[in-house]
Design a protein around this motif. Structure first.
Motif, PDB file in Angstrom:
ATOM      1  N   UNK A  18       0.848  -1.110   0.066  1.00 24.41           N
ATOM      2  CA  UNK A  18      -0.044   0.053  -0.040  1.00 24.41           C
ATOM      3  C   UNK A  18       0.874   1.205   0.063  1.00 24.41           C
ATOM      4  N   UNK A  19       2.021   1.452   0.637  1.00 19.43           N
ATOM      5  CA  UNK A  19       2.797   2.426   0.863  1.00 19.43           C
ATOM      6  C   UNK A  19       3.585   2.501  -0.839  1.00 19.43           C
ATOM      7  N   UNK A  20       4.030   1.733  -1.073  1.00 21.34           N
ATOM      8  CA  UNK A  20       4.564   1.778  -2.730  1.00 21.34           C
ATOM      9  C   UNK A  20       3.767   2.104  -3.478  1.00 21.34           C
ATOM     10  N   UNK A  21       2.350   1.794  -3.590  1.00 28.53           N
ATOM     11  CA  UNK A  21       1.249   2.133  -4.300  1.00 28.53           C
ATOM     12  C   UNK A  21       1.012   3.719  -4.255  1.00 28.53           C
ATOM     13  N   UNK A  22       1.076   4.027  -3.122  1.00 28.21           N
ATOM     14  CA  UNK A  22       0.658   5.357  -2.779  1.00 28.21           C
ATOM     15  C   UNK A  22       1.910   6.291  -3.289  1.00 28.21           C
ATOM     16  N   UNK A  23       3.126   5.636  -3.148  1.00 32.28           N
ATOM     17  CA  UNK A  23       4.295   6.572  -3.998  1.00 32.28           C
ATOM     18  C   UNK A  23       4.603   6.340  -5.166  1.00 32.28           C
ATOM     19  N   UNK A  24       3.402   5.501  -6.029  1.00 31.87           N
ATOM     20  CA  UNK A  24       3.601   5.465  -7.515  1.00 31.87           C
ATOM     21  C   UNK A  24       4.681   4.486  -7.942  1.00 31.87           C
ATOM     22  N   UNK A  25       4.994   3.583  -7.261  1.00 37.05           N
ATOM     23  CA  UNK A  25       5.918   2.466  -7.287  1.00 37.05           C
ATOM     24  C   UNK A  25       4.902   1.399  -8.063  1.00 37.05           C
ATOM     25  N   UNK A  26       3.868   1.226  -7.515  1.00 40.61           N
ATOM     26  CA  UNK A  26       2.861   0.068  -8.325  1.00 40.61           C
ATOM     27  C   UNK A  26       1.610   0.669  -8.360  1.00 40.61           C
ATOM     28  N   UNK A  27       0.893  -0.097  -9.279  1.00 42.44           N
ATOM     29  CA  UNK A  27      -0.507   0.500  -9.729  1.00 42.44           C
ATOM     30  C   UNK A  27      -1.424   0.212  -8.584  1.00 42.44           C
ATOM     31  N   UNK A  28      -2.034   1.234  -7.848  1.00 43.39           N
ATOM     32  CA  UNK A  28      -3.111   1.021  -6.962  1.00 43.39           C
ATOM     33  C   UNK A  28      -4.125   0.225  -7.454  1.00 43.39           C
ATOM     34  N   UNK A  29      -4.538   0.108  -8.679  1.00 45.40           N
ATOM     35  CA  UNK A  29      -5.588  -0.692  -8.908  1.00 45.40           C
ATOM     36  C   UNK A  29      -5.249  -2.109  -9.097  1.00 45.40           C
ATOM     37  N   UNK A  52      -0.946 -17.056  -4.580  1.00 43.45           N
ATOM     38  CA  UNK A  52       0.402 -16.728  -5.252  1.00 43.45           C
ATOM     39  C   UNK A  52       1.412 -16.790  -3.933  1.00 43.45           C
ATOM     40  N   UNK A  53       2.436 -17.759  -3.896  1.00 38.84           N
ATOM     41  CA  UNK A  53       3.398 -17.759  -2.797  1.00 38.84           C
ATOM     42  C   UNK A  53       4.612 -17.421  -3.168  1.00 38.84           C
ATOM     43  N   UNK A  54       4.953 -16.221  -2.335  1.00 33.16           N
ATOM     44  CA  UNK A  54       6.051 -15.586  -2.785  1.00 33.16           C
ATOM     45  C   UNK A  54       7.303 -15.630  -1.489  1.00 33.16           C
ATOM     46  N   UNK A  55       8.508 -15.497  -2.067  1.00 33.61           N
ATOM     47  CA  UNK A  55       9.515 -15.476  -0.789  1.00 33.61           C
ATOM     48  C   UNK A  55      10.165 -14.177  -0.308  1.00 33.61           C
ATOM     49  N   UNK A  56      10.120 -13.118  -1.216  1.00 33.20           N
ATOM     50  CA  UNK A  56      10.451 -11.841  -0.714  1.00 33.20           C
ATOM     51  C   UNK A  56       9.515 -10.796  -1.351  1.00 33.20           C
ATOM     52  N   UNK A  57       9.815  -9.590  -0.844  1.00 33.00           N
ATOM     53  CA  UNK A  57       9.093  -8.371  -1.383  1.00 33.00           C
ATOM     54  C   UNK A  57       9.671  -8.029  -2.956  1.00 33.00           C
ATOM     55  N   UNK A  58      10.900  -8.303  -3.016  1.00 32.94           N
ATOM     56  CA  UNK A  58      11.295  -8.142  -4.629  1.00 32.94           C
ATOM     57  C   UNK A  58      10.487  -9.142  -5.512  1.00 32.94           C
ATOM     58  N   UNK A  59      10.361 -10.172  -5.155  1.00 32.19           N
ATOM     59  CA  UNK A  59       9.615 -11.014  -5.924  1.00 32.19           C
ATOM     60  C   UNK A  59       8.237 -10.584  -6.254  1.00 32.19           C
ATOM     61  N   UNK A  60       7.515 -10.255  -5.036  1.00 36.52           N
ATOM     62  CA  UNK A  60       6.055  -9.757  -5.102  1.00 36.52           C
ATOM     63  C   UNK A  60       6.029  -8.438  -5.891  1.00 36.52           C
ATOM     64  N   UNK A  61       7.116  -7.734  -6.140  1.00 36.98           N
ATOM     65  CA  UNK A  61       6.996  -6.235  -6.692  1.00 36.98           C
ATOM     66  C   UNK A  61       7.014  -6.611  -8.137  1.00 36.98           C
ATOM     67  N   UNK A  62       8.080  -7.570  -8.723  1.00 34.00           N
ATOM     68  CA  UNK A  62       8.054  -7.974  -9.885  1.00 34.00           C
ATOM     69  C   UNK A  62       6.888  -8.896 -10.284  1.00 34.00           C
ATOM     70  N   UNK A  63       6.168  -9.515  -9.563  1.00 33.57           N
ATOM     71  CA  UNK A  63       4.849 -10.207  -9.971  1.00 33.57           C
ATOM     72  C   UNK A  63       3.788  -9.323 -10.436  1.00 33.57           C
ATOM     73  N   UNK A  64       3.927  -8.401  -9.368  1.00 37.16           N
ATOM     74  CA  UNK A  64       2.638  -7.423  -9.775  1.00 37.16           C
ATOM     75  C   UNK A  64       3.079  -6.408 -10.936  1.00 37.16           C
ATOM     76  N   UNK A  65       4.332  -6.157 -11.358  1.00 40.54           N
ATOM     77  CA  UNK A  65       4.817  -5.495 -12.370  1.00 40.54           C
ATOM     78  C   UNK A  65       4.907  -5.968 -13.558  1.00 40.54           C
ATOM     79  N   UNK A  66       4.554  -7.289 -13.539  1.00 42.16           N
ATOM     80  CA  UNK A  66       4.660  -8.051 -14.713  1.00 42.16           C
ATOM     81  C   UNK A  66       5.894  -8.506 -15.096  1.00 42.16           C
TER      82      UNK A  66
END
Length: 526
Positions: A88-99, A156-170
């Motif tokens: 939620x913090x990274x999406x508010x900072x425009x690093x992720x798509x809030x939608x 979706x099972x993730x091991x790290x925050x980096x992996x999740x950000x890559x997953x959400x960003x395609x």
């Protein structure tokens, strides 16, 4: 956009409450505030999330940050909100798509290095998400199999925050670096799933300590009572001298219980997930649990509760299984009498100033006790060193209202030399008895198909007396005992339940006078 939101779950007992995690960034001095009734562990998420984001190669927003957990009136606890707060913090900072994250539900603890750690209670949390309409959930990889038990949910099972950000960003998932150059410690990745210090442990069939019923020498009447208890879900009281085999019989009771149905397995797994008792590599509990707390166990450990967040007690850990109280008179009287309500209702209600909590507690109670403090008392009066007052006081520790809720009472006699030394080829194995129990359960299930009950032990007395009739004259002995004051109204209902179970084991359409007499004999302990 300086605002984003996603979903997570707060656990209240073994039930989940979907929580909306909101993040708002405003101009001002850099600060990080969490509102919405967080506990100490959740308040410390500020430091964990900030370090995890920075160590994952992302930039932390240097503005005034407020994270809100809604509904604000529900207390939130634990570290399972870390992953949702970070996204939620990274999406508010425009690093992720809030939608993208608005349609997700995220559960997991973050380490300072950005790795996602497992948390307890994933199954009830995902069940609550499914009921709320969520279709996709992100959890730690170690608990992905547990979350996948919920039908229709994309996990979706993730091991790290980096992996999740890559997953959400395609993007392609990054290569994870090892935690350290030291060899991995066994169970390190699953450290968040285990909660030590509960005082009781569940034990499933097939684990160490569950032997075969054929190992028990003699005790044919107790074996028969054990079979009836398993077939009908009846509570059992074994009374006899030390060394007679009471504990051996109790440890073999889970082996003759049928496997859990899919619905029961989810119920039991949810409780054990919250308690941190799920075995590694086995996300679904498929066999009846077995709990045997020591007689020094406290009231909260038996019934549930404790300071802070209430935890499931032994009565809930034994849900759909066996609760064995060895040396029952040694338990505090308050603890024993606290079992009276869950024995009737199949649930326990824990009341606190902030509200009430309901936990499932549909268990089979098995009590074992010596006849007196020295254990050698008998009707013949041979070898006992206790005075009559001592014997009476010892036996009175099990109150009448508690014993009135116990369907079967068996006097376990001392094992003779011939029974112990000679090999008994007629002793039936666990598999043989379990097959009869399963057939009796199927017979009862067919009769109770259109009712809310599953076993004879759950059927109310009114339904037994009006909906399913016994053979004419079958209850004459029970009615006579009731007129003499030796049988209460509750006792009569329980006699009828046991009679129906005896009929199911015998393949009969309905109980006759012999089945009722069997039930009366097992209830009187004579």
């Amino acid at each position: 956009m300086a605002f984003a939101h996603t979903g997570s779950v707060a656990l209240v007992g073994v039930d989940g409450v979907v929580v909306e995690v909101q993040a708002d960034l405003e101009p001002g001095v850099s600060a990080f505030t969490i509102v919405g009734l967080p506990d100490k562990a959740l308040s410390e998420a500020r430091d964990r999330v900030r370090a995890a984001v920075v160590n994952s190669g992302e930039k932390w927003p240097q503005r005034k940050l407020t994270v809100g957990l809604s509904p604000a009136s529900v207390p939130k606890s634990g570290s399972g909100f870390d992953l949702a707060i970070a996204c939620a913090v990274l999406a508010a900072a425009d690093r992720l798509d809030p939608a993208v994250i608005a349609r997700l539900l995220l559960i997991g603890e973050l380490g300072l290095d950005g790795r996602v750690r497992p948390v307890r209670g994933v199954l009830p949390a995902v069940l609550a998400a499914s009921d709320a309409g969520y279709q996709q959930v992100v959890v730690p990889r170690e608990t992905a199999a547990e979350a996948a038990l919920v039908p229709g949910m994309v996990v979706s099972g993730v091991r790290s925050l980096r992996e999740l950000l890559a997953l959400l960003g395609g993007e392609a998932p990054p290569e994870e670096e090892p935690e350290s150059e030291e060899p991995a410690l066994p169970g390190r990745a699953l450290a968040g799933l285990s909660l030590p210090g509960l005082g009781v442990r569940g034990r499933a069939v097939g684990e160490a300590g569950c032997g075969d019923l054929a190992d028990v020498a003699g005790q044919y009447e107790a074996r028969r009572a054990l079979e009836i208890a398993a077939a009908g879900g009846h509570h059992l009281f074994l009374k006899g001298p030390p060394g007679a085999g009471k504990t051996m019989l109790a440890e073999r009771l889970p082996g003759i219980l049928p496997p859990l149905t899919p619905e029961e397995a989810l119920e039991v797994t949810a409780v054990h997930s919250v308690a941190g008792l799920l075995p590694a590599g086995r996300p679904l509990v498929q066999r009846a649990p077995y709990c045997a707390p020591h007689h020094s166990t406290t009231m909260p450990a038996i019934v549930g509760g404790g300071s802070g967040l209430p935890r499931p007690g032994a009565v809930s850990l034994a849900h759909r299984g066996v609760l064995f109280l060895d040396e029952a008179p040694e338990f505090p009287v308050r603890v024993l009498d606290a079992l009276r309500q869950p024995l009737e209702s199949g649930e326990v209600v824990i009341a606190r100033s902030a509200g009430s909590l309901r936990l499932p507690a549909r268990f089979l109670l098995l009590l074992a006790a010596n006849p007196c403090p020295c254990g050698r008392w008998s009707r013949r009066g041979e070898g006992c060193e206790c005075s009559p007052t001592m014997v009476t006081r010892y036996q009175a520790r099990l109150s009448g209202p508690l014993l009135d809720r116990v369907d079967l009472r068996v006097q376990v006699e001392a094992v003779t030399r011939m029974e112990l030394m000679d090999r008994d080829t007629t002793a039936e194995s666990t598999a043989t008895v379990a097959a009869r129990v399963l057939a009796a359960r199927d017979r009862a299930a067919a009769r109770l198909r259109d009712t809310p009950w599953r076993t004879n032990g759950e059927v109310p007395g009114h339904a037994l007396r009006t909906r399913w009739r016994l053979e004419p004259g079958a209850c004459s002995d029970a009615e006579r005992e009731m007129e003499r004051g030796l049988l209460t109204a509750r006792g009569l209902d329980r006699v009828l339940r046991v009679a129906w179970t005896a009929a199911d084991l015998g393949g009969l359409d309905r109980p006759g006078r012999d089945e009722v007499r069997t039930a009366l004999a097992l209830r009187s302990g004579l």
